[in-house]
Write an enzyme that holds these catalytic residues in place. Structure first.
Site, mmCIF file in Angstrom:
data_model
loop_
_atom_site.group_PDB
_atom_site.id
_atom_site.type_symbol
_atom_site.label_atom_id
_atom_site.label_comp_id
_atom_site.label_asym_id
_atom_site.label_seq_id
_atom_site.Cartn_x
_atom_site.Cartn_y
_atom_site.Cartn_z
ATOM 1 N N CYS A 1 0.805 -1.223 0.000
ATOM 2 C CA CYS A 1 0.000 0.000 0.000
ATOM 3 C C CYS A 1 0.836 1.270 0.000
ATOM 4 C CB CYS A 1 -0.934 0.003 1.210
ATOM 5 S SG CYS A 1 -2.127 -1.362 1.228
ATOM 6 N N HIS B 1 -1.633 19.843 7.732
ATOM 7 C CA HIS B 1 -2.544 18.790 7.290
ATOM 8 C C HIS B 1 -1.847 17.429 7.321
ATOM 9 C CE1 HIS B 1 -5.049 22.101 5.835
ATOM 10 N NE2 HIS B 1 -3.988 22.560 5.193
ATOM 11 N N HIS C 1 -2.563 6.962 5.678
ATOM 12 C CA HIS C 1 -3.087 5.872 4.853
ATOM 13 C C HIS C 1 -4.323 5.240 5.490
ATOM 14 C CE1 HIS C 1 -3.544 2.225 2.636
ATOM 15 N NE2 HIS C 1 -3.019 1.457 3.577
ATOM 16 N N HIS D 1 -14.399 5.780 5.055
ATOM 17 C CA HIS D 1 -15.856 5.646 5.098
ATOM 18 C C HIS D 1 -16.451 5.551 3.697
ATOM 19 C CE1 HIS D 1 -20.036 7.265 5.462
ATOM 20 N NE2 HIS D 1 -20.047 6.484 6.527
ATOM 21 N N ASN E 1 -10.417 0.991 1.848
ATOM 22 C CA ASN E 1 -8.965 0.971 1.682
ATOM 23 C C ASN E 1 -8.664 0.758 0.201
ATOM 24 O OD1 ASN E 1 -6.230 0.450 1.595
ATOM 25 N ND2 ASN E 1 -6.238 -1.089 3.215
#
Length: 462
Positions: free
Chosen positions: A188, A352, A356, A385, A389
């Site tokens: 990822c 900010h 991940h 949400h 992922n």
């Protein structure tokens, strides 16, 4: 003799200066310059920092017909007759606590009865995701595909022949001398690995454009066995991708959104537990799947600590570094009763955070360990949400969220944190060079007015 030997160097310096400054200049022939001075000129040009600009990026927005609501997921699994009752109950429980909405998507081949796992369906998924992203990005920025000098694609589990990067070159009829790379098996965090590779290539080849295609394809990798550690991937990973346009051209400075300040990569593959916590293997029924160990949160924490140790000294103000070193000294000498080492306040270095969206446990653990505010992890929670992922592209959905909210102001710094198999923790620090207005069109545009959504209850760790 010296004159003939300097002619090639003279041309190198002339070309290098033109690339670095972006302007035609008049260079004194090197035969008229002392030998030592010409070497100093070359050294200066080599060491001079070349700025890496992020011109724009786009994230894939799946059609509404690809949605996988919770009820449909359960119904599909019941009719597939592939899982026993315990496996069904396990997946249902994970999904209920995942933080997912009914908006997350999977390829249509995985919602058919029976599901369709084949090379042709994966190629179809790749074409749908990658081609639409790249086309959108090039059109938005009025870039001719033949202007792309460097192309990097990353996908962990799907590595076809010809490669995904070759598919892009063929589709958009890019140049025959384009520098093309295809990364696989990087997990990822592969998106930031691609950024790191692009950064190095752009500095070696100034005045160039680089296109990164970052995605994960699901069609061939849906697990159909009973192993619980492998069933987690069905519950966590969803369809998505991002295309990123980087430049080292001086003329692009005024149109760029961000400039890359730092990129730190940490790899803990030398550690047995870290190496094995996310692992592709076969189960007792000889079915292939990705096993996610229970130690994933602890492994992530250790990798993050190592990455922060490298990043902190170059981004944190001196006062934070001093308090950290003082707490280390106090702990080792036992001068004070302090048991825990002081965690620097990274909110003083960044406005900010893009963490991940690998899962709710990872997001909440980092929120707690770094003492972040709710608004600091809002983009990560909302991305999890709505999109789930999406692997290496999740940090770009998060940056899109902030842009759609109109939060990215000139001078703001954003920290992208990505984790991946191996185990890896990679960080990228970007500085916003021009404010991004909320009227921008991206993957969040049609829903941004509905967010943030209160996900407190489903984001709690049991």
């Amino acid at each position: 003799m010296y004159y003939s030997g300097c002619q090639g160097i003279d041309e190198m310096v002339r070309t290098a200066i033109q690339h670095v400054e972006g302007l035609p200049v008049r260079v004194t022939p090197l035969e008229a310059i002392p030998e030592g001075l010409s070497s100093m000129v070359l050294y200066f040009l080599y060491k001079r920092k070349v700025s890496i600009y992020l011109l724009n990026f786009t994230c894939y927005q799946p059609p509404n017909s690809y949605r996988l609501p919770m009820a449909l997921f359960v119904e599909q699994n019941l009719h597939q007759n592939q899982f026993d009752q315990e496996s069904m109950a396990f997946q249902t429980k994970i999904l209920e606590k995942s933080g997912f909405s009914d908006e997350t998507c999977i390829p249509p081949s995985l919602t058919q009865l029976p599901i369709r796992k084949s090379l042709s369906f994966t190629i179809q998924e790749a074409s749908s995701v990658i081609f639409s992203m790249v086309e959108d990005l090039l059109l938005k920025n009025n870039i001719n595909p033949k202007a792309i000098d460097i192309l990097i694609s990353n996908n962990s589990l799907f590595c076809p022949t010809p490669s995904l990067s070759a598919m892009v070159i063929h589709k958009f009829r890019m140049r025959s001398n384009i520098m093309s790379f295809n990364l696989s098996g990087m997990g990822c965090s592969a998106g930031l690995v691609s950024v790191g590779l692009a950064k190095d290539l752009l500095r070696i080849h100034p005045n160039s454009l680089a296109l990164i295609v970052s995605t994960e394809l699901l069609s061939q990798n849906w697990y159909t066995g009973q192993n619980r550690s492998m069933l987690l991937t069905n519950c966590l990973f969803r369809m998505g991708g991002a295309a990123i346009l980087l430049s080292s051209r001086v003329q692009d400075k005024k149109m760029a959104k961000y400039v890359l300040q730092h990129l730190i990569r940490t790899n803990r593959a030398q550690d047995d537990q870290s190496y094995a916590c996310v692992f592709e293997d076969v189960d007792m029924e000889n079915k292939t799947g990705i096993s996610i160990a229970k130690s994933i949160v602890n492994v992530t924490g250790e990798a993050l600590k190592a990455n922060m140790a490298a990043l902190g000294p170059i981004v944190l103000p001196f006062s934070e570094q001093f308090q950290y070193m003082l707490s280390l000294l106090s702990q080792k000498t036992r001068v004070s009763g302090r048991k825990r080492v002081y965690i620097p306040d990274f909110k003083r270095a960044f406005e900010h955070f893009c963490i991940h969206a690998g899962g709710k446990a990872v997001i909440l653990a980092i929120e707690k360990s770094l003492n972040l505010r709710k608004q600091d992890v809002e983009a990560s929670k909302m991305t999890l949400h709505r999109f789930g992922n999406t692997s290496s592209s999740s940090i770009w959905y998060e940056l899109s969220y902030m842009e759609a909210k109109g939060r990215m102001k000139r001078g703001d710094r954003v920290w992208q944190i990505a984790f991946g198999s191996g185990f890896k923790c990679n960080s990228a620090v970007w500085k916003c060079v021009q404010s991004v207005g909320p009227k921008i069109t991206n993957a969040w545009t049609d829903r941004i007015h509905l967010y943030p959504i209160d996900v407190t209850d489903i984001m709690k760790i049991d």
